[in-house]
Design a protein around this motif. Structure first.
Motif, PDB file in Angstrom:
ATOM      1  N   PRO A 410       0.823  -1.212   0.000  1.00  0.00           N
ATOM      2  CA  PRO A 410       0.000   0.000   0.000  1.00  0.00           C
ATOM      3  C   PRO A 410       0.857   1.262   0.000  1.00  0.00           C
ATOM      4  CG  PRO A 410       0.046  -0.972   2.196  1.00  0.00           C
ATOM      5  CD  PRO A 410       0.767  -1.933   1.299  1.00  0.00           C
ATOM      6  N   LEU A 411       0.426   2.254  -0.788  1.00  0.00           N
ATOM      7  CA  LEU A 411       1.154   3.510  -0.923  1.00  0.00           C
ATOM      8  C   LEU A 411       0.217   4.692  -0.726  1.00  0.00           C
ATOM      9  CD1 LEU A 411       3.148   2.719  -4.198  1.00  0.00           C
ATOM     10  CD2 LEU A 411       4.039   2.579  -1.859  1.00  0.00           C
ATOM     11  N   SER A 412       0.787   5.792  -0.264  1.00  0.00           N
ATOM     12  CA  SER A 412       0.056   7.051  -0.180  1.00  0.00           C
ATOM     13  C   SER A 412       0.767   8.068  -1.059  1.00  0.00           C
ATOM     14  CB  SER A 412       0.011   7.572   1.267  1.00  0.00           C
ATOM     15  OG  SER A 412      -0.710   6.693   2.095  1.00  0.00           O
ATOM     16  N   GLY A 413      -0.008   8.752  -1.918  1.00  0.00           N
ATOM     17  CA  GLY A 413       0.579   9.744  -2.805  1.00  0.00           C
ATOM     18  C   GLY A 413      -0.289  10.970  -2.920  1.00  0.00           C
ATOM     19  N   PRO A 414       0.107  11.908  -3.751  1.00  0.00           N
ATOM     20  CA  PRO A 414      -0.663  13.142  -3.929  1.00  0.00           C
ATOM     21  C   PRO A 414      -2.101  12.890  -4.381  1.00  0.00           C
ATOM     22  CG  PRO A 414       1.517  13.341  -4.909  1.00  0.00           C
ATOM     23  CD  PRO A 414       1.356  11.912  -4.530  1.00  0.00           C
ATOM     24  N   ASP A 415      -2.318  11.777  -5.094  1.00  0.00           N
ATOM     25  CA  ASP A 415      -3.657  11.474  -5.607  1.00  0.00           C
ATOM     26  C   ASP A 415      -4.427  10.518  -4.703  1.00  0.00           C
ATOM     27  OD1 ASP A 415      -3.185  13.072  -7.855  1.00  0.00           O
ATOM     28  OD2 ASP A 415      -2.162  11.408  -8.870  1.00  0.00           O
ATOM     29  N   GLY A 416      -3.925  10.291  -3.502  1.00  0.00           N
ATOM     30  CA  GLY A 416      -4.621   9.410  -2.567  1.00  0.00           C
ATOM     31  C   GLY A 416      -3.898   8.094  -2.388  1.00  0.00           C
ATOM     32  N   HIS A 417      -4.648   7.082  -1.966  1.00  0.00           N
ATOM     33  CA  HIS A 417      -4.066   5.775  -1.660  1.00  0.00           C
ATOM     34  C   HIS A 417      -4.139   4.849  -2.873  1.00  0.00           C
ATOM     35  CE1 HIS A 417      -3.572   6.483   2.648  1.00  0.00           C
ATOM     36  NE2 HIS A 417      -4.730   7.124   2.603  1.00  0.00           N
ATOM     37  N   THR A 418      -3.115   4.062  -3.051  1.00  0.00           N
ATOM     38  CA  THR A 418      -3.081   3.048  -4.099  1.00  0.00           C
ATOM     39  C   THR A 418      -2.170   1.931  -3.598  1.00  0.00           C
ATOM     40  OG1 THR A 418      -2.640   2.630  -6.452  1.00  0.00           O
ATOM     41  CG2 THR A 418      -1.136   4.137  -5.325  1.00  0.00           C
ATOM     42  N   ASP A 419      -1.750   1.065  -4.488  1.00  0.00           N
ATOM     43  CA  ASP A 419      -0.718   0.103  -4.141  1.00  0.00           C
ATOM     44  C   ASP A 419       0.235  -0.021  -5.313  1.00  0.00           C
ATOM     45  OD1 ASP A 419      -1.520  -2.221  -5.876  1.00  0.00           O
ATOM     46  OD2 ASP A 419      -3.321  -2.151  -4.649  1.00  0.00           O
ATOM     47  N   THR A 420       1.245  -0.837  -5.171  1.00  0.00           N
ATOM     48  CA  THR A 420       2.302  -0.893  -6.178  1.00  0.00           C
ATOM     49  C   THR A 420       1.844  -1.482  -7.511  1.00  0.00           C
ATOM     50  OG1 THR A 420       2.979  -2.933  -5.054  1.00  0.00           O
ATOM     51  CG2 THR A 420       4.235  -0.944  -4.577  1.00  0.00           C
ATOM     52  N   PHE A 421       0.881  -2.388  -7.522  1.00  0.00           N
ATOM     53  CA  PHE A 421       0.543  -3.082  -8.765  1.00  0.00           C
ATOM     54  C   PHE A 421      -0.154  -2.211  -9.815  1.00  0.00           C
ATOM     55  CE2 PHE A 421       0.745  -7.721  -7.029  1.00  0.00           C
ATOM     56  CZ  PHE A 421       2.101  -7.556  -6.849  1.00  0.00           C
ATOM     57  N   PRO A 422      -1.109  -1.346  -9.461  1.00  0.00           N
ATOM     58  CA  PRO A 422      -1.700  -0.485 -10.496  1.00  0.00           C
ATOM     59  C   PRO A 422      -0.664   0.372 -11.224  1.00  0.00           C
ATOM     60  CG  PRO A 422      -3.089  -0.475  -8.551  1.00  0.00           C
ATOM     61  CD  PRO A 422      -1.835  -1.206  -8.177  1.00  0.00           C
ATOM     62  N   LEU A 423       0.450   0.669 -10.577  1.00  0.00           N
ATOM     63  CA  LEU A 423       1.492   1.455 -11.226  1.00  0.00           C
ATOM     64  C   LEU A 423       2.092   0.719 -12.425  1.00  0.00           C
ATOM     65  CD1 LEU A 423       3.419   2.759  -8.065  1.00  0.00           C
ATOM     66  CD2 LEU A 423       1.476   3.817  -9.246  1.00  0.00           C
ATOM     67  N   LEU A 424       1.930  -0.612 -12.468  1.00  0.00           N
ATOM     68  CA  LEU A 424       2.508  -1.426 -13.531  1.00  0.00           C
ATOM     69  C   LEU A 424       1.499  -1.827 -14.601  1.00  0.00           C
ATOM     70  CD1 LEU A 424       4.678  -3.715 -11.237  1.00  0.00           C
ATOM     71  CD2 LEU A 424       5.567  -2.049 -12.873  1.00  0.00           C
ATOM     72  N   HIS A 425       0.264  -1.401 -14.470  1.00  0.00           N
ATOM     73  CA  HIS A 425      -0.767  -1.823 -15.423  1.00  0.00           C
ATOM     74  C   HIS A 425      -0.400  -1.490 -16.867  1.00  0.00           C
ATOM     75  CE1 HIS A 425      -4.433  -2.172 -12.472  1.00  0.00           C
ATOM     76  NE2 HIS A 425      -3.439  -2.998 -12.178  1.00  0.00           N
ATOM     77  N   ALA A 426       0.270  -0.376 -17.090  1.00  0.00           N
ATOM     78  CA  ALA A 426       0.570   0.066 -18.458  1.00  0.00           C
ATOM     79  C   ALA A 426       1.760  -0.660 -19.064  1.00  0.00           C
ATOM     80  CB  ALA A 426       0.828   1.572 -18.476  1.00  0.00           C
ATOM     81  N   GLY A 427       2.449  -1.487 -18.268  1.00  0.00           N
ATOM     82  CA  GLY A 427       3.581  -2.234 -18.804  1.00  0.00           C
ATOM     83  C   GLY A 427       4.831  -1.397 -18.982  1.00  0.00           C
ATOM     84  N   ARG A 428       4.896  -0.242 -18.333  1.00  0.00           N
ATOM     85  CA  ARG A 428       6.102   0.577 -18.363  1.00  0.00           C
ATOM     86  C   ARG A 428       6.895   0.381 -17.073  1.00  0.00           C
ATOM     87  NH1 ARG A 428       2.171   4.145 -20.575  1.00  0.00           N
ATOM     88  NH2 ARG A 428       1.795   5.086 -18.538  1.00  0.00           N
ATOM     89  N   GLY A 429       8.132   0.847 -17.078  1.00  0.00           N
ATOM     90  CA  GLY A 429       8.900   0.846 -15.856  1.00  0.00           C
ATOM     91  C   GLY A 429       8.364   1.899 -14.906  1.00  0.00           C
ATOM     92  N   VAL A 430       8.681   1.747 -13.637  1.00  0.00           N
ATOM     93  CA  VAL A 430       8.239   2.712 -12.622  1.00  0.00           C
ATOM     94  C   VAL A 430       9.442   3.103 -11.768  1.00  0.00           C
ATOM     95  CG1 VAL A 430       6.800   3.100 -10.587  1.00  0.00           C
ATOM     96  CG2 VAL A 430       5.891   1.804 -12.532  1.00  0.00           C
ATOM     97  N   LEU A 431       9.706   4.404 -11.703  1.00  0.00           N
ATOM     98  CA  LEU A 431      10.705   4.940 -10.776  1.00  0.00           C
ATOM     99  C   LEU A 431       9.928   5.495  -9.587  1.00  0.00           C
ATOM    100  CD1 LEU A 431      13.560   5.660  -9.992  1.00  0.00           C
ATOM    101  CD2 LEU A 431      13.388   7.720 -11.399  1.00  0.00           C
TER     102      LEU A 431
END
Length: 506
Positions: A410-431
């Motif tokens: 679970p992560l907290s960011g400027p746009d609210g709460h999410t988790d690490t996996f949605p960041l990878l949905h697009a198949g790009r790298g994530v920094l």
């Protein structure tokens, strides 16, 4: 501009789970893809019934779990086994025995819909007949295929064989497939008209091993492994009468009054391709490795092969990265396949060894009383223990996450709460910037469109502990961590170039 002589950037042979997963991954990476499969339509049969914890994570990384109809509530079991010796997998953080009861036909349908929706051109009734010379030193691969409209030739920059253990592509490419021959035959069937007691993880008896699991109302999947059954030839067939006779021999139960929707057989043959790449030909899934199906690891390993290869091959085929990136596919996945063959052979010895193996089973049962052993075995079977050597020449200090998969945190960011996996949905790298360091965005600017820079913080203390002091992590599209840092950007440019190609200029 795409070379007009090419029919596609990549041709994938085989529309099973591995080939379809790869096609979707390649499309996420911007490569044009044609999938060829010799079957006019899927058989509807399901040799596999689920996937491991890591394969489940890979699907989650792409947002695919809801397509299985149960969202993130897919039923998983904390109790699994190694060679039939049962134990609790939760000694390893995040581990479980994977999703069970998901027919392979459903997995293929989900992945086919996803890949086609991304623009993959799936052509059924296309059987590969030959490969033209030149795939070792030329700039393309030319394949001859029998199609519903006659024999055709297709050209692509690369070709990947995902066409199973009897892979035509592997044979045509001249890739050796060393290993051990089958020593026994085992049967599987989807039976009807029977009231069977579930034996989900299998039951070892003096005359063999059996498994049984309900699939739906009135249908059970059974696996029957009689001791002493001779290995079958590739062209042999098996009847329900043989399966029923073997079941009675092992269990004493008469199931001959029922029937079967389909029956098949498999073996303990164990082989691995000597090379996963030969020039512009690559192999993935069962085309690269076959083994005893202990723990249902085959489909899951193929899916992970595809996730590892997809972003790399897309980058090379579209000209964003050099050939050396493709070399990391064999370097990373061949040891995983070798370890897979080791663990499945070991499980076969324990599970199917009969009375002579009883002392081994007892010792293994004793050993699973220790947390360290449970963590180790759970990591092997769940595939959560995989760690790639990603250090190269970045000069990085070893970090617990480096080379490992980044779990669902679970992560907290400027746009609210999410988790690490949605960041990878697009198949790009994530920094992932965990400290609000503006230098990271500046350093990664040349890889815009390939790597997303995300500022967030761990939402829980447990999630924070996983990052172990890292202030930033670079996550590859397959979910494995390629760079970490406790402050600054040292080595980041090298890691970005290695995994995502030459940066854009200006």
């Amino acid at each position: 501009m795409q070379d007009t002589r090419m029919d596609a950037d990549v041709i994938v042979v085989g529309a099973g789970p591995t080939g379809l997963m790869l096609a979707g991954e390649l499309r996420l990476g911007g490569a044009e893809v044609i999938v060829l499969d010799k079957l006019v339509e899927p058989t509807g049969q399901s040799r596999g019934l689920g996937f491991t914890a890591r394969a489940m994570e890979v699907f989650d990384q792409r947002g695919l779990l809801p397509r299985f109809g149960q969202g993130e509530s897919l039923e998983v079991s904390d109790v699994g086994h190694f060679g039939g010796v049962q134990f609790d997998f939760t000694a390893l953080e995040g581990a479980h025995f994977g999703a069970r009861g998901i027919p392979q036909s459903q997995t293929e349908a989900v992945l086919a819909d996803w890949a086609a929706g991304r623009g993959a051109d799936i052509r059924r009734g296309h059987e590969v007949l030959d490969l033209a010379d030149g795939f070792l030193d030329g700039d393309h691969v030319e394949v001859t295929a029998r199609t519903p409209h006659g024999v055709r030739r297709l050209r692509a920059r690369y070709l990947v064989g995902c066409d199973g253990g009897k892979s035509t592509v592997r044979k045509l490419a001249g890739i050796d497939f060393p290993g051990t021959e089958a020593t026994r035959a085992m049967f599987l069937a989807d039976v009807t008209g029977l009231d069977l007691r579930p034996r989900y993880l299998g039951e070892a008896l003096p005359n063999g091993m059996v498994m049984a699991a309900p699939l739906k109302e009135g249908v059970h999947r059974i696996i029957v492994c009689p001791h002493g059954a001779a290995a079958r030839g590739a062209d042999d067939t098996v009847t329900f009468e043989e399966v029923a006779k073997a079941w009675e021999h092992i269990t004493g139960e008469d199931i001959s009054g029922g029937g079967a929707q389909w029956v098949s057989f498999f073996s303990d043959a164990t082989r691995q391709a000597a090379h996963y790449r030969r020039g512009r030909i690559l192999l993935a899934g069962d085309a690269a490795h076959i083994h005893l199906p202990a723990g249902g690891q085959g489909l899951s390993t193929g899916v992970q092969d595809a996730a590892n290869l997809g972003f790399k091959l897309a980058a090379v085929a579209t000209g964003r990265a050099g050939q050396d990136l493709l070399d990391t596919y064999h370097a990373e996945r061949h040891p995983v396949g070798r370890r897979l063959l080791m663990n499945t052979r070991a499980q076969g010895m324990v599970f199917l060894g009969g009375t002579p193996a009883e002392p081994l089973r007892r010792i293994l049962t004793e050993l699973t009383g220790y947390d360290t052993v449970r963590r180790h075995l759970a990591g092997i079977v769940s595939h959560l223990d995989i760690r790639y050597d990603v250090t190269d020449d970045t000069g990085q200090v070893a970090h617990p996450l480096l080379g490992r998969r980044l779990g669902k945190l679970p992560l907290s960011g400027p746009d609210g709460h999410t988790d690490t996996f949605p960041l990878l949905h697009a198949g790009r790298g994530v920094l992932l910037d965990l400290a609000g360091d503006t230098r990271l965005r500046e350093a990664a600017a040349g890889w815009a469109g390939r790597v997303d820079v995300v500022t967030a913080t761990p939402a829980t203390a447990d999630a924070g502990a996983v990052f172990a002091g890292a202030q930033a992590v670079l996550v590859r599209p397959d979910g494995h961590v390629a760079w970490t840092h406790t402050g600054g950007t040292d080595g980041l440019g090298t890691a970005l170039t290695r995994w995502f190609g030459t940066p854009l200029q200006g």
